[in-house]
Design a protein around this motif. Structure first.
Motif, PDB file in Angstrom:
ATOM      1  N   VAL A 248      -1.740   5.891  -3.704  1.00 48.77           N
ATOM      2  CA  VAL A 248      -1.648   6.517  -2.454  1.00 48.77           C
ATOM      3  C   VAL A 248      -1.343   8.082  -2.714  1.00 48.77           C
ATOM      4  O   VAL A 248      -0.274   8.516  -3.112  1.00 48.77           O
ATOM      5  CB  VAL A 248      -0.406   6.059  -1.449  1.00 48.77           C
ATOM      6  N   ALA A 249      -2.301   9.040  -2.305  1.00 49.41           N
ATOM      7  CA  ALA A 249      -2.062  10.356  -2.710  1.00 49.41           C
ATOM      8  C   ALA A 249      -1.582  10.860  -4.067  1.00 49.41           C
ATOM      9  O   ALA A 249      -0.787  11.526  -4.253  1.00 49.41           O
ATOM     10  CB  ALA A 249      -1.012  10.718  -1.672  1.00 49.41           C
ATOM     11  N   GLY A 250      -2.182  10.111  -4.932  1.00 51.96           N
ATOM     12  CA  GLY A 250      -1.858  10.192  -6.476  1.00 51.96           C
ATOM     13  C   GLY A 250      -0.567   9.383  -6.827  1.00 51.96           C
ATOM     14  O   GLY A 250      -0.297   9.538  -8.132  1.00 51.96           O
ATOM     15  N   ALA A 251      -0.059   8.881  -5.957  1.00 48.98           N
ATOM     16  CA  ALA A 251       1.306   7.828  -6.579  1.00 48.98           C
ATOM     17  C   ALA A 251       1.012   6.689  -6.440  1.00 48.98           C
ATOM     18  O   ALA A 251       0.150   5.845  -5.548  1.00 48.98           O
ATOM     19  CB  ALA A 251       2.541   8.334  -5.431  1.00 48.98           C
ATOM     20  N   ARG A 252       1.434   5.769  -7.356  1.00 49.30           N
ATOM     21  CA  ARG A 252       1.051   4.347  -7.650  1.00 49.30           C
ATOM     22  C   ARG A 252       1.996   3.476  -6.719  1.00 49.30           C
ATOM     23  O   ARG A 252       3.370   3.729  -6.723  1.00 49.30           O
ATOM     24  CB  ARG A 252       1.302   4.029  -9.043  1.00 49.30           C
ATOM     25  N   VAL A 253       1.486   2.764  -6.214  1.00 50.11           N
ATOM     26  CA  VAL A 253       2.182   1.696  -5.182  1.00 50.11           C
ATOM     27  C   VAL A 253       3.047   0.637  -5.912  1.00 50.11           C
ATOM     28  O   VAL A 253       2.264  -0.220  -6.675  1.00 50.11           O
ATOM     29  CB  VAL A 253       1.242   0.964  -4.077  1.00 50.11           C
ATOM     30  N   ILE A 254       4.141   0.457  -5.891  1.00 45.54           N
ATOM     31  CA  ILE A 254       5.048  -0.550  -6.749  1.00 45.54           C
ATOM     32  C   ILE A 254       5.428  -1.596  -5.985  1.00 45.54           C
ATOM     33  O   ILE A 254       5.929  -2.644  -6.362  1.00 45.54           O
ATOM     34  CB  ILE A 254       5.936   0.117  -7.702  1.00 45.54           C
ATOM     35  N   SER A 255       5.584  -1.530  -4.660  1.00 43.92           N
ATOM     36  CA  SER A 255       6.138  -2.662  -3.621  1.00 43.92           C
ATOM     37  C   SER A 255       5.395  -1.938  -2.333  1.00 43.92           C
ATOM     38  O   SER A 255       5.637  -0.912  -1.861  1.00 43.92           O
ATOM     39  CB  SER A 255       7.696  -2.346  -3.757  1.00 43.92           C
TER      40      SER A 255
END
Length: 256
Positions: free
Chosen positions: A19-26
């Motif tokens: 999401v917006a370059g950030a990886r979803v971890i939870s």
């Protein structure tokens, strides 16, 4: 070499979400937010700044050698961060360790989504200050990194407690939890919920997944009410009308 191969396989995995370059971890509490953060620290060998997006708060941590050295920035105006930011974590400073754990727990307890970005390291302390290992953090902060996520409805209720004025939670047709004034909600459950679900299934026979339905005009005093259904779990809740956007977003985050 085996560990390196596992890391490379994880990096090219097709099921990761960004999401917006950030990886979803939870997301929606699966896996639990605190456990996801600890696991990211445990996966980081070279010194990096990990920026965790916990809902709308960004927490920047300096991590190296599978150890958390400290927190270097927290977005927003959180008084709980004042005694933590810029401090190297150490077992010899239990007060700061506890303050850091309290801060992260506060942010994660009802987090709908946690993301991570890996950035170049930021200066913090001296090279000899190693910080705390991921295993040590889990021990000190009492985090079960292998914990299974709570049922979807439980996570949804925890994430939206501040937006609800009352709720009635039903599992297998038995009321298992209530909060606030549930007299009107109990009436809806007793007199209308079963017939509503039957009519809804008749009209939408193929729509058998989780449902969130606003019941306009359900309460005579004008309170907004909604019905949430996920498998054998049902929740009828009164909510603050201006929070419906956040509630809906949380529902879809929890239920994918």
């Amino acid at each position: 070499m085996t560990a390196l191969a596992n890391k490379l396989s994880a990096l090219i995995a097709e099921d990761e979400v960004f999401v917006a370059g950030a990886r979803v971890i939870s997301q929606g509490g699966a896996p639990p937010a605190l456990a996801a953060i600890i696991n990211e620290i445990d996966d980081t060998v070279l010194e990096r700044t990990l920026v965790f997006g916990i809902d709308d708060v960004n927490v920047s941590m300096v991590v190296a050698g599978r150890r958390l050295r400290g927190i270097v920035d927290v977005s927003g105006n959180l008084p709980e961060a004042a005694n933590v930011v810029g401090q190297v974590l150490s077992r010899e400073d239990p007060a700061t360790m506890q303050a850091a754990g309290d801060l992260i727990t506060l942010l994660c307890v009802a987090a709908a989504r946690v993301t991570v970005r890996s950035l170049p390291p930021r200066p913090l302390g001296s090279g000899g200050q190693a910080g705390i290992s991921a295993a040590g953090l889990a021990e000190l902060w009492r985090i079960d990194v292998d914990a299974k996520p709570a049922p979807p409805m439980v996570r949804f209720l925890a994430a939206n407690a501040a937006s609800m004025t009352a709720h009635l939670y039903v599992t297998d047709n038995t009321v298992t939890e209530i909060s606030g004034d549930v007299s009107a909600l109990q009436t809806i459950w007793d007199d209308q919920a079963t017939s509503f679900r039957k009519r809804h299934k008749a009209l939408y026979a193929r729509q058998d997944g989780p449902l969130l339905i606003c019941l306009d005009g359900a309460l005579s005093n004008g309170r907004a009410v909604a019905l949430a259904i996920a498998g054998n779990e049902v929740c009828i809740f009164a909510y603050k009308a201006d929070r419906i956007g956040a509630i809906t977003t949380s529902w879809y985050a929890v239920n994918g």
